[in-house]
Write an enzyme that holds these catalytic residues in place. Structure first.
Site, PDB file in Angstrom:
ATOM      1  N   TYR A 190       0.610  -1.192   0.140  1.00  0.00           N
ATOM      2  CA  TYR A 190      -0.177  -0.090  -0.024  1.00  0.00           C
ATOM      3  C   TYR A 190       0.949   1.232  -0.128  1.00  0.00           C
ATOM      4  O   TYR A 190       0.470   2.357  -0.551  1.00  0.00           O
ATOM      5  CB  TYR A 190      -1.108  -0.135   1.259  1.00  0.00           C
ATOM      6  CG  TYR A 190      -2.093  -0.959   1.327  1.00  0.00           C
ATOM      7  CD1 TYR A 190      -2.051  -1.829   0.124  1.00  0.00           C
ATOM      8  CD2 TYR A 190      -2.950  -0.937   2.420  1.00  0.00           C
ATOM      9  CE1 TYR A 190      -3.372  -2.669   0.084  1.00  0.00           C
ATOM     10  CE2 TYR A 190      -3.993  -2.113   2.337  1.00  0.00           C
ATOM     11  CZ  TYR A 190      -4.068  -2.840   1.186  1.00  0.00           C
ATOM     12  OH  TYR A 190      -5.030  -3.665   1.183  1.00  0.00           O
ATOM     13  N   LYS A 196       3.541 -15.163   3.368  1.00  0.00           N
ATOM     14  CA  LYS A 196       3.576 -15.984   2.068  1.00  0.00           C
ATOM     15  C   LYS A 196       4.999 -16.115   1.685  1.00  0.00           C
ATOM     16  O   LYS A 196       5.457 -15.911   0.653  1.00  0.00           O
ATOM     17  CB  LYS A 196       2.799 -15.361   0.844  1.00  0.00           C
ATOM     18  CG  LYS A 196       2.632 -16.125  -0.451  1.00  0.00           C
ATOM     19  CD  LYS A 196       1.726 -17.273  -0.059  1.00  0.00           C
ATOM     20  CE  LYS A 196       1.577 -17.904  -1.412  1.00  0.00           C
ATOM     21  NZ  LYS A 196       0.802 -19.404  -1.185  1.00  0.00           N
ATOM     22  N   ASP A 234      -2.999 -18.175   2.134  1.00  0.00           N
ATOM     23  CA  ASP A 234      -4.089 -18.874   1.508  1.00  0.00           C
ATOM     24  C   ASP A 234      -4.693 -19.897   2.256  1.00  0.00           C
ATOM     25  O   ASP A 234      -5.861 -20.006   2.407  1.00  0.00           O
ATOM     26  CB  ASP A 234      -3.484 -19.570   0.216  1.00  0.00           C
ATOM     27  CG  ASP A 234      -2.296 -19.911   0.268  1.00  0.00           C
ATOM     28  OD1 ASP A 234      -1.594 -20.032   1.266  1.00  0.00           O
ATOM     29  OD2 ASP A 234      -1.933 -20.674  -0.724  1.00  0.00           O
ATOM     30  N   ASP A 238      -5.803  -6.706   5.800  1.00  0.00           N
ATOM     31  CA  ASP A 238      -6.907  -5.998   5.092  1.00  0.00           C
ATOM     32  C   ASP A 238      -7.879  -7.016   4.815  1.00  0.00           C
ATOM     33  O   ASP A 238      -9.207  -6.956   4.908  1.00  0.00           O
ATOM     34  CB  ASP A 238      -6.553  -5.059   4.085  1.00  0.00           C
ATOM     35  CG  ASP A 238      -7.308  -4.190   3.609  1.00  0.00           C
ATOM     36  OD1 ASP A 238      -8.706  -4.168   4.395  1.00  0.00           O
ATOM     37  OD2 ASP A 238      -7.537  -3.298   2.728  1.00  0.00           O
TER      38      ASP A 238
END
Length: 352
Positions: free
Chosen positions: A136, A191, A223, A247
């Protein structure tokens, strides 16, 4: 003790009013509430969604109770003047880097979750999301390639110190939530099998864990975490993760609970200052009708007392009063009930 009250737009003033009533009912000595304008309301009065006077109030106070921002009348303004810039501006100016979003199913509301009642009933977790880094805030842009095609790009990065400070917040939260005689539980979500940013994240989390031998650290790919939040959310206590993953996962957790009208949040700085707000929006379609559920804002006020002012007992009283109100069947339209904003506030005050 000074609390800034920024009600904002839409249902913000209505739900904030009930939270203020609860705070005042506690009769805490030396407590002062100072109001300020934010969002579309501030733009209409002052020409900016976060006026300097409002920012001055925020800096003067120990904590901020925030309502909601968002006004359809402002949809065509340039991005820098949109109501949402108020919350982004406050995060940046005040150094709020850690977002705490608890998610739990209150007794009797299991059927409102999209999950099976026995699965939903086990949800009682806290997501700690880093707010100031990640994709972001990295460099970004859209460029034209030699063949004329456009390409968008965003830089994802974390500095070691950014990870380290959010790690400490997560570990301390896990310590505080641990049952007597048991270790705290912290799941770090990343990840790391694909992203170098996540590998650094994981490495730093492991390093910081050495300072917290009373907290059990685990790791999960994002995931899988998304899947586990639906399959077996009861396994989680505290989840700590980056800005992007946080988020997404925090919104997913809110829907597992069943009603966005019950979910509070806190955005904290490195000190005790914080911004506390319900996670719902300004809901302009029901604004001014007295229909909004104020419980998320009331629970946000409880978080304010706990994290910024150190009043744990009073925070727990508010949470118990909300739980008892729900257990007694007093619910807003978001939960299939017929009670309005003020009536719910009255019920919480009676039980407080």
């Amino acid at each position: 003790m000074k609390i800034a009250v920024f009600a904002g737009d839409g249902i913000g003033p209505e739900v904030t009013r009930e939270a203020v009533r609860v705070l005042e009912a506690l009769a805490l000595p030396g407590l002062e509430l100072i109001e300020g304008d934010v969002g579309g309301a501030a733009y209409k009065r002052h020409g900016h969604p976060l006026p300097q006077a409002t920012l001055d109030i925020a800096r003067e106070c120990d904590a901020i109770l925030f309502g909601a921002v968002g006004d359809p009348d402002c949809d065509n303004l340039e991005r820098s003047l949109r109501p949402e810039q108020a919350i982004l501006g406050l995060r940046k100016a005040m150094g709020f880097f850690a977002n705490l979003r608890p998610a739990r199913v209150f007794a009797g509301l299991e059927d409102f979750s999209a999950l099976r009642p026995e699965v939903a009933g086990a949800i009682d977790l806290l997501i700690v999301r880093e707010l100031n880094g990640d994709v972001y805030f990295g460099e970004k842009g859209i460029r034209k390639l030699e063949d004329g095609r456009r390409q968008g790009w965003d830089m994802m990065s974390y500095a070691e110190d950014e990870v380290r400070r959010i790690a400490h917040v997560g570990f301390k939260a896990a310590q505080g939530r641990a049952k007597p005689g048991e270790k705290g539980k912290l799941c770090s979500v990343d990840k790391a099998n694909v992203l170098e940013t996540s590998q650094l994240w994981r490495d730093v989390m492991i390093e910081v864990s050495a300072d917290y031998p009373d907290v059990e650290l685990s790791h999960m790919y994002v995931d899988n975490a998304a899947m586990q939040l639906v399959r077996n959310p009861g396994q989680f206590d505290v989840i700590v993760t980056g800005n992007l993953f946080g988020d997404i996962l925090s919104d997913q957790a809110s829907m597992c609970v069943g009603s966005i009208g019950l979910l509070a949040s806190a955005s904290l700085s490195e000190g005790t200052s914080g911004l506390y707000e319900p996670i719902h929006g300004s809901a302009p379609d029901i604004a001014g009708k007295g229909l909004a559920n104020p419980m998320a804002t009331i629970l946000s006020a409880a978080m304010l007392l706990r994290h910024s002012l150190g009043f744990e007992a009073q925070a727990a009283r508010i949470e118990a009063a909300v739980a008892k109100t729900l257990a007694d069947g007093i619910r807003g339209g978001d939960l299939g009930g017929s009670f309005g904003t003020a009536a719910i506030g009255d019920a919480v005050l009676e039980r407080l």
